[in-house]
Design an enzyme around this catalytic site. Sequence first.
Site, PDB file in Angstrom:
ATOM      1  N   ASP A   6       0.784  -1.393   0.094  1.00 50.15           N
ATOM      2  CA  ASP A   6       0.221  -0.040   0.030  1.00 50.15           C
ATOM      3  C   ASP A   6       0.838   1.364  -0.053  1.00 50.15           C
ATOM      4  O   ASP A   6       0.635   2.341  -0.765  1.00 50.15           O
ATOM      5  CB  ASP A   6      -0.770   0.063   1.330  1.00 50.15           C
ATOM      6  CG  ASP A   6      -1.605  -1.042   1.403  1.00 50.15           C
ATOM      7  OD1 ASP A   6      -3.145  -1.020   1.356  1.00 50.15           O
ATOM      8  OD2 ASP A   6      -1.326  -2.343   1.302  1.00 50.15           O
TER       9      ASP A   6
ATOM     10  N   ASP B 275      -6.900  -1.108  -2.736  1.00 48.99           N
ATOM     11  CA  ASP B 275      -8.280  -1.044  -2.350  1.00 48.99           C
ATOM     12  C   ASP B 275      -8.331  -2.580  -2.306  1.00 48.99           C
ATOM     13  O   ASP B 275      -8.149  -3.611  -2.943  1.00 48.99           O
ATOM     14  CB  ASP B 275      -9.296  -0.679  -3.505  1.00 48.99           C
ATOM     15  CG  ASP B 275     -10.459  -0.563  -2.984  1.00 48.99           C
ATOM     16  OD1 ASP B 275     -10.771  -0.596  -1.539  1.00 48.99           O
ATOM     17  OD2 ASP B 275     -11.547  -0.518  -3.739  1.00 48.99           O
TER      18      ASP B 275
ATOM     19  N   SER C  21     -12.959  -4.983  -2.768  1.00 48.51           N
ATOM     20  CA  SER C  21     -12.339  -3.939  -3.711  1.00 48.51           C
ATOM     21  C   SER C  21     -13.258  -3.445  -4.648  1.00 48.51           C
ATOM     22  O   SER C  21     -14.347  -4.087  -4.985  1.00 48.51           O
ATOM     23  CB  SER C  21     -11.141  -4.207  -4.040  1.00 48.51           C
ATOM     24  OG  SER C  21     -11.108  -4.688  -5.459  1.00 48.51           O
TER      25      SER C  21
ATOM     26  N   THR D 158      -7.355  -4.476   0.729  1.00 49.91           N
ATOM     27  CA  THR D 158      -6.082  -5.098   1.340  1.00 49.91           C
ATOM     28  C   THR D 158      -6.169  -6.169   1.954  1.00 49.91           C
ATOM     29  O   THR D 158      -5.308  -7.209   1.906  1.00 49.91           O
ATOM     30  CB  THR D 158      -5.395  -4.326   2.547  1.00 49.91           C
ATOM     31  OG1 THR D 158      -5.276  -2.667   1.563  1.00 49.91           O
ATOM     32  CG2 THR D 158      -4.184  -4.470   2.792  1.00 49.91           C
TER      33      THR D 158
ATOM     34  N   ARG E 156     -24.119  -1.801  -0.862  1.00 52.82           N
ATOM     35  CA  ARG E 156     -23.169  -1.601   0.166  1.00 52.82           C
ATOM     36  C   ARG E 156     -24.011  -0.849   1.218  1.00 52.82           C
ATOM     37  O   ARG E 156     -23.882   0.204   1.132  1.00 52.82           O
ATOM     38  CB  ARG E 156     -21.937  -0.965  -0.273  1.00 52.82           C
ATOM     39  CG  ARG E 156     -20.718  -1.073   0.785  1.00 52.82           C
ATOM     40  CD  ARG E 156     -19.562  -0.237   0.255  1.00 52.82           C
ATOM     41  NE  ARG E 156     -18.589  -0.241   1.096  1.00 52.82           N
ATOM     42  CZ  ARG E 156     -17.461  -0.960   0.756  1.00 52.82           C
ATOM     43  NH1 ARG E 156     -17.492  -1.883  -0.053  1.00 52.82           N
ATOM     44  NH2 ARG E 156     -16.465  -1.331   1.813  1.00 52.82           N
TER      45      ARG E 156
ATOM     46  N   GLU F 217      -5.249   7.396   0.626  1.00 50.56           N
ATOM     47  CA  GLU F 217      -5.722   6.730   1.821  1.00 50.56           C
ATOM     48  C   GLU F 217      -4.590   6.815   2.975  1.00 50.56           C
ATOM     49  O   GLU F 217      -4.620   6.806   3.812  1.00 50.56           O
ATOM     50  CB  GLU F 217      -5.878   5.218   1.265  1.00 50.56           C
ATOM     51  CG  GLU F 217      -6.384   4.616   2.619  1.00 50.56           C
ATOM     52  CD  GLU F 217      -6.705   3.051   2.509  1.00 50.56           C
ATOM     53  OE1 GLU F 217      -6.863   2.334   1.435  1.00 50.56           O
ATOM     54  OE2 GLU F 217      -7.229   2.372   3.711  1.00 50.56           O
TER      55      GLU F 217
ATOM     56  N   ASP G  83      -6.568   5.438  -3.962  1.00 54.08           N
ATOM     57  CA  ASP G  83      -6.492   4.075  -3.073  1.00 54.08           C
ATOM     58  C   ASP G  83      -5.152   3.153  -3.641  1.00 54.08           C
ATOM     59  O   ASP G  83      -5.683   2.606  -4.508  1.00 54.08           O
ATOM     60  CB  ASP G  83      -7.884   3.316  -3.178  1.00 54.08           C
ATOM     61  CG  ASP G  83      -7.868   2.399  -1.744  1.00 54.08           C
ATOM     62  OD1 ASP G  83      -6.913   2.011  -1.362  1.00 54.08           O
ATOM     63  OD2 ASP G  83      -9.287   2.080  -1.316  1.00 54.08           O
TER      64      ASP G  83
END
Length: 354
Positions: free
Chosen positions: A48, A148, A261, A150, A278, A71, A145
Amino acid sequence: MSLLFATERQVAITAVRRACGLTSTVFKKLIRNETLTKGDKSPVTVGDFSAQAVVNTILARAFPDDRIVGEEDAKDLRGDSLEATALRNRIVDLAVENLAGELDLGEMEEWGLGPKHTHTPEQLLDAIDRGTYSGGSTGRMWALDPIDGTKGFLRGEQYAVCLALIVDAKVQLGVIGCPNLSQDASKPDGPKGCMFVAVREQGAEQMSLSGANPAPVKIPTFSNGELNMLESVEAAHSSHSFNDRVSQLLNITRSPTRMDSQAKYCALSRGDGGIYLRLPATSGYIEKIWDHAPGSLLVEEAGGVVTDVHGLPLNFGLGRELGENHGVVAAGENVHGKVLAAVNQALGDGKPKV
Ligand SMILES: Nc1ncnc2c1ncn2[C@@H]1O[C@H](COP(=O)(O)O)[C@@H](OP(=O)(O)O)[C@H]1O
Ligand SMILES: [Mg+2]
Ligand SMILES: [Mg+2]
Ligand SMILES: [Mg+2]
């Protein structure tokens, strides 16, 4: 006449492609102590951090005046502790090696790329921290990101490198690289690794990570029996039980497709699943702009509609979070209205009766 955002598109594709190369390398060599747990208990890996360093270095060279909402930040990498030093060295090595890679088609040396450039540790930590912009409703900013999903990345499943250009609160460009996504969902054992690119009012396309075989993507018109739901693998990130209730109301019998993701937005844009829903599983969680900026444009440009549960558009101009929105409902144009109605019926059903 050149198309609007043509240079931004090329820079973003380059940045995402480079970052995808880096994350794939990291995955093959990741060792246990290369993952930190952040304040909100979520994981962050050397992948990341170094992917954010690479993307932000390229953006800073190509567009030095642009702000970046990324992020990650470099706070945990600046200390003198053994742990911080080891992490920093690893991240710097990964980023330096990636940026030094030979120029690929469409890449420019002036973006900080190629063997002639050197990048000091301090410059790379500063590049990561270019992502600390607080966001807002005016001017140009990028939302990044670097990995995205992770948790998907750590499991060897889906994850995505996600980059968007937002101008005056509107997403104008989105690029998503999915190193583990099959290029053709009907051939799960076929080649993996795809990139999705959308520019507002210019359409959406899928190509390989190297940029080969670009092809437009479009959400098909689904008949009722063909619809199914795309949702997070992580039950803590979105309510699976709420999605089950909505599926029942819509008479959806196919089981949901779970993937990490913004690969979900990508799958939706090419017709692998008809709905991405979501709803917060944790009360009070507010979605981050980098988790939705490129994906929402991709779906819109593929002929879909993306709103919150109230039917409001996602508002990318309120800072680093989608502070005004509750949940995300994304689907094709002909399906979105009935999904929204079912979502609201399910929300109403869940309220205590007085
Ligand atoms: N409690 C929570 N509710 C909703 N989303 C959350 C969450 N905690 C973390 N997330 C976000 O969910 C994203 C992953 O989404 P998905 O489950 O669709 O793969 C994470 O992105 P990162 O992996 O970039 O941190 C993180 O931003
Ligand atoms: Mg994270
Ligand atoms: Mg994310
Ligand atoms: Mg991330």
